[in-house]
Scaffold this motif. Structure first.
Motif, PDB file in Angstrom:
ATOM      1  N   SER A  51       9.310   5.920  -4.373  1.00 14.51           N
ATOM      2  CA  SER A  51       8.694   4.649  -5.004  1.00 14.51           C
ATOM      3  C   SER A  51       9.681   3.619  -5.473  1.00 14.51           C
ATOM      4  O   SER A  51       9.273   2.162  -5.370  1.00 14.51           O
ATOM      5  CB  SER A  51       7.403   4.857  -6.210  1.00 14.51           C
ATOM      6  OG  SER A  51       8.206   5.278  -7.143  1.00 14.51           O
ATOM      7  N   VAL A  81       7.735  14.263  -0.997  1.00 15.98           N
ATOM      8  CA  VAL A  81       6.252  13.533  -1.138  1.00 15.98           C
ATOM      9  C   VAL A  81       5.664  13.863   0.377  1.00 15.98           C
ATOM     10  O   VAL A  81       6.275  13.731   1.376  1.00 15.98           O
ATOM     11  CB  VAL A  81       6.378  12.025  -1.010  1.00 15.98           C
ATOM     12  CG1 VAL A  81       5.316  11.210  -0.935  1.00 15.98           C
ATOM     13  CG2 VAL A  81       7.104  11.529  -2.335  1.00 15.98           C
ATOM     14  N   VAL A  84       0.653   9.920   0.307  1.00 12.84           N
ATOM     15  CA  VAL A  84       0.563   8.646  -0.625  1.00 12.84           C
ATOM     16  C   VAL A  84      -0.710   7.956  -0.411  1.00 12.84           C
ATOM     17  O   VAL A  84      -1.393   7.908   0.596  1.00 12.84           O
ATOM     18  CB  VAL A  84       1.842   7.550  -0.365  1.00 12.84           C
ATOM     19  CG1 VAL A  84       3.115   8.174  -0.501  1.00 12.84           C
ATOM     20  CG2 VAL A  84       1.391   7.081   1.286  1.00 12.84           C
ATOM     21  N   MET A  89       1.245   9.585  -5.363  1.00  6.92           N
ATOM     22  CA  MET A  89       1.827  10.271  -4.377  1.00  6.92           C
ATOM     23  C   MET A  89       1.683  11.874  -4.738  1.00  6.92           C
ATOM     24  O   MET A  89       1.600  12.181  -5.675  1.00  6.92           O
ATOM     25  CB  MET A  89       3.444  10.119  -4.395  1.00  6.92           C
ATOM     26  CG  MET A  89       4.036   8.631  -4.141  1.00  6.92           C
ATOM     27  SD  MET A  89       5.461   8.320  -5.037  1.00  6.92           S
ATOM     28  CE  MET A  89       4.707   7.774  -6.603  1.00  6.92           C
TER      29      MET A  89
END
Length: 182
Positions: A51, A81, A84, A89
């Motif tokens: 992020s 991840v 999302v 996430m």
């Protein structure tokens, strides 16, 4: 947000740590709480890397300890991840341990941490979208969607389930419980 989409590979983080006697519990195995702390750290690193922002842990899926970890083993955690949302996430984590003398590797647990990105004012901030580049990426994404939907469905059920009905009380006989008379 600088990059509107990032690949799963852009989120991947791996850590390895030798398990020391100071990490053990009274039975001589590595303390589960210590492993959970390491899992939270790698979830933070993975989500923050993806992020580009500070992230906090919102929830942790069930953690099943499949195999004990011994003192002297090398623990490796891999995180990426898998899903999302707008500011959240889902980070998938796999924990393996390796006996460094024999080379035997054990899968010790897997879990999913939901992390939320925060700005400098501690407000939720939008995260990049996720580029799914492989069948594994797609599988992990859809499994995360399924877990999220199941959790929401279960939450809805618990809000409407009346545990005081005759049917619910009678169903208790299927379990190892005893009702105490008032």
């Amino acid at each position: 947000m600088s990059d509107p989409f990032k690949s799963v590979n852009a989120s991947k983080v791996t850590i390895s740590e030798l398990m020391l006697p100071s990490h053990s519990n009274f039975s001589g195995k590595i303390h589960g709480g210590y492993i959970l702390m390491l899992m939270d750290q790698i979830a933070f690193a993975c989500a923050s890397k993806f992020s580009g922002h500070y992230c906090v842990t919102a929830s942790v899926e069930t953690v099943d300890f499949l195999n004990p970890i011994e003192i002297g083993e090398l623990v490796t955690m891999k995180a990426s991840v898998n899903y999302v949302g707008r500011s959240s996430m889902v980070v998938g984590i796999r924990v393996d341990s390796e006996n460094i003398r024999t080379g035997k590797v054990k899968h010790c647990n897997s879990s999913y941490f939901t992390m939320v990105a925060k700005d400098d004012s501690a407000q939720n901030i939008e995260v990049p979208g996720l580029i799914l580049a492989s069948p594994d990426d797609i599988r992990r994404f859809y499994k995360a969607v399924h877990r999220i939907q199941s959790r929401k469905s279960n939450a809805d059920h618990s809000d409407t389930f009346d545990s005081t009905t005759k049917e619910a009380i009678d169903n208790l006989s299927n379990y190892r419980v005893q009702l105490k008379s008032k």
